[in-house]
Enzyme design. Sequence first.
Site, PDB file in Angstrom:
ATOM      1  CE  LYS A  37      -3.406   2.428   2.928  1.00 49.65           C
ATOM      2  NZ  LYS A  37      -4.370   2.306   4.053  1.00 49.65           N
ATOM      3  CD  GLU A  42      -6.770   5.462   3.752  1.00 47.12           C
ATOM      4  OE1 GLU A  42      -6.422   4.429   4.347  1.00 47.12           O
ATOM      5  OE2 GLU A  42      -7.954   5.766   3.534  1.00 47.12           O
ATOM      6  CG  ASP A  50     -12.719   2.834   1.635  1.00 46.18           C
ATOM      7  OD1 ASP A  50     -12.404   1.659   1.400  1.00 46.18           O
ATOM      8  OD2 ASP A  50     -12.324   3.467   2.628  1.00 46.18           O
ATOM      9  CD  GLU A  75      -8.165  -4.515  -1.310  1.00 43.84           C
ATOM     10  OE1 GLU A  75      -7.008  -4.552  -1.760  1.00 43.84           O
ATOM     11  OE2 GLU A  75      -8.511  -3.720  -0.423  1.00 43.84           O
ATOM     12  CD  GLU A 116     -13.566   0.431   6.886  1.00 43.83           C
ATOM     13  OE1 GLU A 116     -12.934  -0.347   6.143  1.00 43.83           O
ATOM     14  OE2 GLU A 116     -13.230   1.613   7.078  1.00 43.83           O
TER      15      GLU A 116
HETATM   16  C1  GCV Z   1      -6.108  -0.659   5.936  1.00 43.52           C
HETATM   17  C2  GCV Z   1     -10.146   2.374   4.460  1.00 43.52           C
HETATM   18  C3  GCV Z   1     -10.137   1.834   5.863  1.00 43.52           C
HETATM   19  C4  GCV Z   1      -8.738   1.702   6.406  1.00 43.52           C
HETATM   20  C5  GCV Z   1      -7.929   0.823   5.442  1.00 43.52           C
HETATM   21  C6  GCV Z   1      -7.974   1.466   4.065  1.00 43.52           C
HETATM   22  C7  GCV Z   1      -7.274   0.616   3.008  1.00 43.52           C
HETATM   23  O1  GCV Z   1      -9.759   3.712   4.434  1.00 43.52           O
HETATM   24  O2  GCV Z   1     -10.929   2.676   6.687  1.00 43.52           O
HETATM   25  O3  GCV Z   1      -8.812   1.117   7.677  1.00 43.52           O
HETATM   26  O4  GCV Z   1      -6.605   0.661   5.878  1.00 43.52           O
HETATM   27  O5  GCV Z   1      -9.311   1.618   3.655  1.00 43.52           O
HETATM   28  O6  GCV Z   1      -7.973  -0.109   2.324  1.00 43.52           O
HETATM   29  O7  GCV Z   1      -6.070   0.697   2.878  1.00 43.52           O
END
Ligand code: GCV
Length: 604
Positions: free
Chosen positions: A215, A219, A298, A320, A326
């Site tokens: 990744k 973020e 997302d 994915e 979530e």
């Molecule tokens: C693993 C979203 C989730 C994050 C996650 C991110 C991702 O933003 O809230 O927890 O991080 O996706 O898929 O990388």
Amino acid sequence: MPYREDRLWLQTDAPYELKCETDLALPPEGYRLSCINGVYSVASADEAGKLYGSYALREKILLGETDFSVTSAPAVSERILNHWDNITGVVERGYSGASLFFQNGNISYDPERIRFYARLLASVGINRICFNNVNVTGRSAKLITGELLPDLAALAEIFRPYHIKIIVAVDFNSPVMLGGLPTSDPLDEGVAVWWRAAADMVYAAIPDLAGFLVKADSEFRAGPAALGRTQADGANVIARALKPHGGKTYWRCFVYNCEQDWRDAQTDRPKAAYDHFQPLDGTFDGNVILQIKYGPSDFQVREPNSPLLGAMRNTAQAIELQITQEYTGQQIDLYALAAQWEEIFTSPVSDTRQTRDLVGREIIAVTAVANTGRDENWTGHTLAQANLYAFGRFAWNPAEKAKDVLNDWIGLTFGTEPQLREPLLNMLLTSRDVYEKYNAPLGVCWMVNIHHHYGPSPEGYEFMKWGTYHRASRTSIGVDRTEKGTGYTAQYHPYLDKLYSDPATCPEEMLLYFHRMPYDYILKSGKTILQHIYDTHFEGVEDVENYIATWISMKPLLPDSAYQSVLERLRRQLDNAKEWRDVINTYFYRLTEIPDEKGRMIYP
Ligand code: GCV
């Protein structure tokens, strides 16, 4: 924590006589079953096929089926489970207890439980697993160093007999963090040398490792863009280090500006993945797989398929999914993802109207974020086990039907009694629609509480930096993503661009994803958007009340522990549905001052 095998689909093997044959004409991992004079046989070209065939046979026996003449092979070669487990033992977006693999900064697990888990995953065809979170934090960066590698190799060993290969999530900045280099610039020769040495060491310990997952530029994670390099430069330097060992780089496409100014109405987060990756088609090495979230936002309850899926003819792609719930109820609310996945796999992708292209040449892997943990029932909500099972089935064959998959799961887990199976199937099959009814309306997304993402907060994300805005006013709501607005629809094939751009042809459940609409716009049902919002939010609560009544009526047919724990979850779901109903209805009533036509209670 003790765990239960006897309430999972993989129950004690039924005794039967089994003959295994080799048939080299069968495809890799495929099998052919038969039953002649009471002797069952599995033919396969390889050991994996024998394993999958044996599980398929056992399922058929447990389900009481009589037709054993089946030939099957996976449509997708890599069927990957991504854990988001931190090395502390905390699972990011985990709702089933602590990590199965990590504790207090170390690899630490119950070997018997992990062996059972490997068998469970293999029984539905999963053949890759990544234990650690894509947000590589703390000591987990050291999984590829001598410090933790021996323990990782021991864990890999447990999965090997089940034909499950390991993937490790690595930090793009590892050359700096672990190697002490001054840069992680992918075009720097010292960096390439570092990745090669790291790969050599990892493969010496785990020779059949599937590869590294990254990744990057996402973020706040390090990545090539921050160094003035492309995503392809970043992915390729790692891929080249893995190539001599047959390994791959799984490179995530969740790259967007997470520091947007909400006042900026032109930057549109759903456009980001396509904008970043599509122009690079053809520049990724052959052993790079781009891992693309199914939707451009997302993992929302409702969004279109990502325009990036199928848009790169010369690049290997993985879709994915997210099994962990979530945004879909956090394993408190019932949400059978199979219904949504069937829709995703049969929905159009950007370059064609034909579903086979989503799982055809470009999509060589299906991956999903796991929903399991150390809870006794593995998934928090017992019925959420159906989501793990369904993932395996859809990854093996994306043309599956949710109805068949869920029906099998119920039969294997709770038995084939129709008085239980039919109502439970109905609950599972409708659960996504019910959840959607009391959530954000018509594809508007992001009306959830910030950070933890459970429960309603209509403006929680509205003035934040995450690029997640619905821009509701007194008269209208939604974002115009057509050419007159942000231009997002142009990322799709002209056929889809046209379809989505016209409110009359845009699928109504996504109307507010693509358009800014007045509340008095009349939907196909004859209702205004506002009345639709009021009605669905009242209905959602009634539907959950009906689930509770149905579940209670099935008590005599259910094992007590499952009955009690699911009832407890359904009651919490009812509280959640009521909260959504009242918050959302009041929000829109206060904005519009238009009352409910049916005069029901909306708090002023
Ligand atoms: C693993 C979203 C989730 C994050 C996650 C991110 C991702 O933003 O809230 O927890 O991080 O996706 O898929 O990388």
